[in-house]
Design a protein around this motif. Structure first.
Motif, mmCIF file in Angstrom:
data_model
loop_
_atom_site.group_PDB
_atom_site.id
_atom_site.type_symbol
_atom_site.label_atom_id
_atom_site.label_comp_id
_atom_site.label_asym_id
_atom_site.label_seq_id
_atom_site.Cartn_x
_atom_site.Cartn_y
_atom_site.Cartn_z
ATOM 1 N N ARG A 33 -7.092 -3.157 -7.949
ATOM 2 C CA ARG A 33 -6.202 -2.748 -9.040
ATOM 3 C C ARG A 33 -4.793 -2.399 -8.553
ATOM 4 N N LEU A 34 -4.704 -1.811 -7.367
ATOM 5 C CA LEU A 34 -3.397 -1.394 -6.856
ATOM 6 C C LEU A 34 -2.484 -2.555 -6.485
ATOM 7 N N ILE A 35 -3.066 -3.676 -6.100
ATOM 8 C CA ILE A 35 -2.236 -4.793 -5.648
ATOM 9 C C ILE A 35 -1.287 -5.263 -6.754
ATOM 10 N N GLU A 36 -1.761 -5.259 -7.988
ATOM 11 C CA GLU A 36 -0.889 -5.673 -9.094
ATOM 12 C C GLU A 36 0.276 -4.710 -9.248
ATOM 13 N N ASP A 37 0.008 -3.418 -9.156
ATOM 14 C CA ASP A 37 1.071 -2.426 -9.252
ATOM 15 C C ASP A 37 2.043 -2.581 -8.082
ATOM 16 N N PHE A 38 1.511 -2.794 -6.890
ATOM 17 C CA PHE A 38 2.368 -2.970 -5.713
ATOM 18 C C PHE A 38 3.271 -4.184 -5.874
ATOM 19 N N LEU A 39 2.705 -5.293 -6.308
ATOM 20 C CA LEU A 39 3.505 -6.510 -6.469
ATOM 21 C C LEU A 39 4.594 -6.323 -7.525
ATOM 22 N N ALA A 40 4.284 -5.582 -8.580
ATOM 23 C CA ALA A 40 5.266 -5.344 -9.638
ATOM 24 C C ALA A 40 6.363 -4.378 -9.175
ATOM 25 N N ARG A 41 5.997 -3.332 -8.450
ATOM 26 C CA ARG A 41 6.974 -2.329 -8.023
ATOM 27 C C ARG A 41 7.829 -2.779 -6.854
ATOM 28 N N HIS A 49 3.695 -15.289 4.239
ATOM 29 C CA HIS A 49 3.515 -16.601 4.869
ATOM 30 C C HIS A 49 2.528 -16.565 6.026
ATOM 31 N N ASP A 50 2.302 -15.374 6.566
ATOM 32 C CA ASP A 50 1.333 -15.247 7.650
ATOM 33 C C ASP A 50 0.810 -13.811 7.688
ATOM 34 N N LEU A 51 -0.051 -13.534 8.656
ATOM 35 C CA LEU A 51 -0.669 -12.216 8.739
ATOM 36 C C LEU A 51 0.356 -11.137 9.074
ATOM 37 N N ARG A 52 1.405 -11.481 9.790
ATOM 38 C CA ARG A 52 2.455 -10.494 10.103
ATOM 39 C C ARG A 52 3.159 -10.043 8.821
ATOM 40 N N ASP A 53 3.412 -10.976 7.916
ATOM 41 C CA ASP A 53 3.994 -10.607 6.617
ATOM 42 C C ASP A 53 3.046 -9.683 5.853
ATOM 43 N N THR A 54 1.768 -10.016 5.880
ATOM 44 C CA THR A 54 0.762 -9.203 5.204
ATOM 45 C C THR A 54 0.734 -7.792 5.788
ATOM 46 N N ALA A 55 0.798 -7.689 7.113
ATOM 47 C CA ALA A 55 0.810 -6.385 7.773
ATOM 48 C C ALA A 55 2.028 -5.564 7.334
ATOM 49 N N ASP A 56 3.178 -6.214 7.226
ATOM 50 C CA ASP A 56 4.388 -5.512 6.769
ATOM 51 C C ASP A 56 4.218 -4.981 5.353
ATOM 52 N N LYS A 57 3.576 -5.764 4.487
ATOM 53 C CA LYS A 57 3.351 -5.331 3.102
ATOM 54 C C LYS A 57 2.377 -4.161 3.053
ATOM 55 N N ILE A 58 1.361 -4.191 3.906
ATOM 56 C CA ILE A 58 0.411 -3.076 3.975
ATOM 57 C C ILE A 58 1.145 -1.811 4.427
ATOM 58 N N GLN A 59 2.039 -1.966 5.378
ATOM 59 C CA GLN A 59 2.844 -0.840 5.855
ATOM 60 C C GLN A 59 3.687 -0.263 4.712
ATOM 61 N N GLN A 60 4.296 -1.122 3.919
ATOM 62 C CA GLN A 60 5.076 -0.672 2.753
ATOM 63 C C GLN A 60 4.190 0.069 1.753
ATOM 64 N N ALA A 61 2.991 -0.451 1.532
ATOM 65 C CA ALA A 61 2.081 0.159 0.561
ATOM 66 C C ALA A 61 1.661 1.565 0.988
ATOM 67 N N PHE A 62 1.415 1.772 2.289
ATOM 68 C CA PHE A 62 1.074 3.113 2.757
ATOM 69 C C PHE A 62 2.204 4.087 2.453
ATOM 70 N N LYS A 63 3.445 3.646 2.651
ATOM 71 C CA LYS A 63 4.593 4.514 2.363
ATOM 72 C C LYS A 63 4.711 4.755 0.860
ATOM 73 N N LEU A 64 4.526 3.715 0.070
ATOM 74 C CA LEU A 64 4.682 3.816 -1.377
ATOM 75 C C LEU A 64 3.624 4.710 -2.020
ATOM 76 N N TYR A 65 2.369 4.522 -1.639
ATOM 77 C CA TYR A 65 1.276 5.214 -2.319
ATOM 78 C C TYR A 65 0.831 6.520 -1.660
ATOM 79 N N LEU A 66 0.957 6.619 -0.337
ATOM 80 C CA LEU A 66 0.491 7.818 0.356
ATOM 81 C C LEU A 66 1.633 8.603 1.005
ATOM 82 N N ASN A 67 2.847 8.056 0.917
ATOM 83 C CA ASN A 67 4.025 8.674 1.535
ATOM 84 C C ASN A 67 3.784 8.935 3.018
#
Length: 179
Positions: free
Chosen positions: A54-62, A69-87
């Protein structure tokens, strides 16, 4: 306008302490309900998976992060999500030589802020909801990953480390009969 009302576009923030204490109550209730640490670990992973889906949709919208394009990009997005949702600022590192596995390192885990695990619960993966959330979010963007805790501050390690391993890219599934 009442004090509790939000203006358009404002986000309501939740105290980190409230999150930590509420999550602790959830884990304690699961321990009472299941009385089996392995089953509690499975339930936390399942809850996290459902949350990630459920959170992925909110993350993509926000965050409007664009396509990975690769796993490194995915890792960067996960890093952003930790900051966004858990500060929480996490570090991505310990890449495998093949580039198909990495670690998420946390100096502080906001879910485990006020927690001490008794020796009888040494196998409890207290923050397993995070692993499930990562797995669920990745699944929704057609990436299958294995996610597991490699180190945990609650178990005496210097930091918390979550390992993420790429398994495969999932194909878009078309429901039967809808060719």
């Amino acid at each position: 306008m009442s004090r509790g009302a939000l203006k358009a576009g404002e986000q309501k923030k939740v105290s980190g302490e409230l999150l930590s204490l509420t999550y602790g109550s959830l884990v304690a209730q699961l321990v009472r309900d299941y009385e089996n640490v392995d089953e509690v670990n499975r339930q936390l992973d399942r809850l996290g998976h459902n949350l990630g889906v459920r959170l992925i949709e909110d993350f993509l919208a926000r965050a409007n992060p664009g396509r990975c394009h690769d796993l490194r990009d995915t890792a960067d997005k996960i890093q952003q999500a930790f900051k966004l949702y858990l500060n929480v600022n996490v570090t991505i590192g310990s890449w495998s030589p093949a580039g198909d596995e990495f670690s998420i390192l946390m100096d502080q885990n906001p879910l485990a802020e006020f927690v001490e695990l008794p020796d009888s619960y040494s196998n409890l993966r207290y923050s397993n909801i995070l692993a499930g959330a990562i797995r669920g979010a990745c699944e929704m963007v057609q990436v299958e990953v294995l996610v597991a805790f490699a180190a945990d501050h609650l178990k005496g390690d210097n930091n918390t480390e979550i390992r993420v391993k790429f398994v495969k890219r999932l194909e878009d599934a078309i429901p039967a009969g809808e060719d």
